[in-house]
Design a protein around this motif. Structure first.
Motif, short mmCIF file in Angstrom:
data_model
loop_
_atom_site.label_atom_id
_atom_site.label_comp_id
_atom_site.label_asym_id
_atom_site.label_seq_id
_atom_site.Cartn_x
_atom_site.Cartn_y
_atom_site.Cartn_z
N MET A 132 0.84 -0.99 0.60
CA MET A 132 -0.04 -0.01 -0.08
C MET A 132 1.06 0.41 0.31
O MET A 132 1.68 1.67 0.72
CB MET A 132 -0.83 -0.46 0.90
CG MET A 132 -2.07 1.18 1.72
SD MET A 132 -2.95 1.60 2.77
CE MET A 132 -3.93 0.40 2.43
N ALA A 133 0.72 2.11 -0.70
CA ALA A 133 1.27 3.37 -0.77
C ALA A 133 1.01 4.22 0.21
O ALA A 133 0.09 4.59 1.41
CB ALA A 133 0.52 4.43 -2.41
N LYS A 134 1.86 4.60 1.22
CA LYS A 134 1.87 5.46 1.93
C LYS A 134 2.49 7.50 1.77
O LYS A 134 3.60 7.36 0.93
CB LYS A 134 2.94 5.31 2.83
CG LYS A 134 2.06 3.92 3.63
CD LYS A 134 1.15 3.61 4.35
CE LYS A 134 0.52 2.66 5.17
NZ LYS A 134 -0.63 2.73 5.99
N HIS A 135 1.41 8.09 2.20
CA HIS A 135 2.37 9.72 2.47
C HIS A 135 3.14 9.61 3.52
O HIS A 135 3.65 9.60 4.31
CB HIS A 135 0.90 10.23 2.28
CG HIS A 135 1.01 11.97 2.55
ND1 HIS A 135 0.09 12.88 3.07
CD2 HIS A 135 2.33 12.83 1.98
CE1 HIS A 135 0.87 13.99 2.77
NE2 HIS A 135 2.61 13.83 2.34
N ALA A 136 4.40 9.43 2.73
CA ALA A 136 5.56 9.88 3.82
C ALA A 136 5.87 11.10 4.41
O ALA A 136 5.96 10.36 5.86
CB ALA A 136 6.64 10.12 3.21
N PRO B 189 -5.53 12.06 -5.31
CA PRO B 189 -5.52 12.29 -6.75
C PRO B 189 -4.01 10.93 -7.15
O PRO B 189 -3.84 11.08 -7.86
CB PRO B 189 -5.44 13.18 -7.32
CG PRO B 189 -5.13 13.74 -6.07
CD PRO B 189 -6.22 14.07 -5.05
N ARG B 190 -3.14 11.84 -5.72
CA ARG B 190 -1.42 10.52 -5.79
C ARG B 190 -1.76 9.71 -4.59
O ARG B 190 -0.48 8.81 -5.78
CB ARG B 190 -1.02 11.59 -5.09
CG ARG B 190 -0.74 13.18 -4.70
CD ARG B 190 0.26 13.55 -4.01
NE ARG B 190 1.49 13.32 -3.93
CZ ARG B 190 2.50 13.82 -2.71
NH1 ARG B 190 2.51 14.55 -2.25
NH2 ARG B 190 3.56 12.61 -3.20
N PHE B 191 -2.72 8.90 -4.37
CA PHE B 191 -2.33 7.53 -3.38
C PHE B 191 -3.85 7.02 -3.50
O PHE B 191 -4.98 7.99 -2.66
CB PHE B 191 -2.08 7.81 -2.41
CG PHE B 191 -0.92 9.18 -1.50
CD1 PHE B 191 0.47 7.86 -2.57
CD2 PHE B 191 -0.72 10.01 -1.27
CE1 PHE B 191 1.75 8.89 -2.65
CE2 PHE B 191 0.68 10.08 -1.47
CZ PHE B 191 2.20 10.62 -1.87
N PRO B 192 -4.58 6.15 -5.05
CA PRO B 192 -5.67 5.98 -4.29
C PRO B 192 -6.24 5.42 -4.07
O PRO B 192 -7.76 5.11 -3.65
CB PRO B 192 -5.80 5.74 -6.06
CG PRO B 192 -4.62 6.05 -6.98
CD PRO B 192 -3.36 5.89 -6.03
N ASP B 193 -4.69 4.94 -3.30
CA ASP B 193 -6.13 4.14 -1.92
C ASP B 193 -6.26 4.26 -0.50
O ASP B 193 -6.24 3.99 0.07
CB ASP B 193 -4.46 2.60 -1.44
CG ASP B 193 -3.11 3.40 -1.59
OD1 ASP B 193 -2.75 4.60 -1.45
OD2 ASP B 193 -2.09 2.58 -0.47
N GLN C 269 -11.17 23.44 3.22
CA GLN C 269 -10.69 22.44 4.31
C GLN C 269 -10.47 20.51 4.04
O GLN C 269 -10.87 20.10 3.92
CB GLN C 269 -10.32 22.84 5.51
CG GLN C 269 -10.85 24.19 5.67
CD GLN C 269 -10.76 25.14 7.12
OE1 GLN C 269 -12.08 24.39 6.93
NE2 GLN C 269 -10.10 24.74 7.96
N VAL C 270 -8.28 20.27 3.80
CA VAL C 270 -8.25 18.97 3.11
C VAL C 270 -7.53 18.16 4.44
O VAL C 270 -6.61 18.87 4.95
CB VAL C 270 -7.57 19.03 2.21
CG1 VAL C 270 -8.13 17.65 1.93
CG2 VAL C 270 -8.60 19.46 1.26
N GLN C 271 -8.04 17.01 4.39
CA GLN C 271 -7.30 15.81 5.66
C GLN C 271 -6.96 14.40 5.41
O GLN C 271 -7.91 14.53 4.27
CB GLN C 271 -7.96 16.50 7.34
CG GLN C 271 -7.57 17.27 8.00
CD GLN C 271 -7.64 16.52 9.38
OE1 GLN C 271 -8.97 17.03 9.72
NE2 GLN C 271 -6.60 17.44 9.88
N ASP C 272 -6.04 13.85 4.99
CA ASP C 272 -5.56 12.53 4.62
C ASP C 272 -7.01 12.11 5.72
O ASP C 272 -6.57 11.74 6.79
CB ASP C 272 -4.35 12.16 5.13
CG ASP C 272 -4.16 10.99 3.74
OD1 ASP C 272 -5.06 10.36 5.02
OD2 ASP C 272 -3.60 10.54 4.87
N ALA C 273 -7.75 12.09 5.43
CA ALA C 273 -8.68 10.89 6.33
C ALA C 273 -8.55 9.45 6.84
O ALA C 273 -8.97 8.84 7.42
CB ALA C 273 -10.42 10.33 5.72
N THR C 274 -7.47 8.32 5.73
CA THR C 274 -6.92 7.24 5.68
C THR C 274 -6.16 8.03 7.04
O THR C 274 -6.15 6.94 8.02
CB THR C 274 -6.38 7.14 4.55
OG1 THR C 274 -7.40 6.58 4.06
CG2 THR C 274 -5.63 5.56 5.07
#
Length: 295
Positions: free
Chosen positions: A1-5, A144-148, A165-170
């Motif tokens: 799984m791709a991860k936002h670093a 759009p960067r990490f579809p998972d 206002q945007v947050q990484d919900a995952t």
């Protein structure tokens, strides 16, 4: 799984409603420096922020261009992901945090469709509803960067477009899982007769379990933001301070015995364990466990 670093935006600025009520003064102070997200069931539902930030974001800009130097300066200072849309629903401004995550997708004039995965129309439909009704909405779309991974968009209507206002919900779900797991560990420690505390890098207590108040006789209010070394006898404070620094610098658990102050005067011999608290590979604090020493 791709991860936002990088760290999820605003993770250190998130609080549950119950914690906000109990420690409002602390979170009020943090909100003057950056928006505080109030969680409901692990998801951001409300934002506590300074009046200056709200005035700058929501005040009419008819006499000032949306890309004026005053707004650029404000957006450059914001680490959270905030995106401004014009009346044509294209991007007209983005915070430093949003540019770091989305890159050229939030350049001025970039289309709204670029903020979510290809084929995901939920964001566009929600922006149209908010523009038409003026009522805010929060939705989730694929990144759009990490579809998972899912992004949570809080959409508010403004005088010349919308504010997102945007947050990484995952990441928020992962954070809630981490909190639930550690809450379970702390309760198990208390069931075994121990006490648990989270101490920030300045050596002050951010969280103390109920058992800490029982062992020390201090109130929750007195413990909150107190220095961890103040809980032990004067002669043991240097030893505890050294162990605290070693846990941070060496990133390794430490242990010692010390005399705990009870009611500010009486002493009780205890065993203290310390371990570094890590987030995204960085030490952000120290977990402290206190148990009555074996006689």
């Amino acid at each position: 799984m791709a991860k936002h670093a990088s760290n999820p935006a605003g993770v250190e600025q998130q609080v549950t409603a119950s914690d906000l009520v109990r420690h409002f003064g602390i979170w009020q102070d943090r909100a003057t420096r950056a928006p505080v997200y109030i969680l409901h069931r692990g998801r951001p539902r409300l934002v506590l922020t300074s009046l200056d930030v709200m005035d700058a974001l929501c005040a009419p800009h008819t006499a000032r261009p949306v890309n004026g130097s005053h707004l650029k300066t404000l957006l450059e200072a914001v680490g959270d992901m905030i995106i401004l849309l014009g009346q044509d629903n294209n991007v007209v401004g983005a915070s430093r945090g949003a540019r770091g995550y989305f890159g050229e997708m939030v350049d001025n004039g970039a289309p709204l469709a670029g903020l979510c995965a290809v084929g995901d129309e939920a964001l566009h439909a929600a922006v149209l509803r908010v523009t038409g009704s003026g009522l805010p909405e929060t939705i989730e779309c694929r990144s759009p960067r990490f579809p998972d991974r899912l992004l949570a968009f809080s959409i508010n209507s403004g005088p010349s477009g919308c504010v997102l206002q945007v947050q990484d919900a995952t990441a928020l779900e992962e954070l809630q899982h981490w909190r639930d797991r550690h809450e379970s560990i702390f309760r198990a420690v208390e069931a075994a007769g121990g006490a648990a505390a989270i101490v920030n890098l300045r050596g002050r207590i951010d969280y103390a379990s109920h058992r800490v108040t029982v062992l020390t006789g201090a109130t929750v209010e007195a413990l909150t933001a107190a220095r961890i070394v103040s809980l032990v006898a004067v002669g043991d404070r240097s030893k505890l301070g050294d162990a605290f620094e070693a846990a941070i610098d060496q990133r390794s658990p430490q242990s010692l015995e010390a005399s705990l102050l009870v009611g500010g005067a009486a002493l009780r011999r205890v065993a203290i364990g310390l371990a570094p608290l890590l987030s995204a590979g960085h030490v952000v604090g120290v977990t402290v466990i206190i148990n009555a020493a074996e006689s």
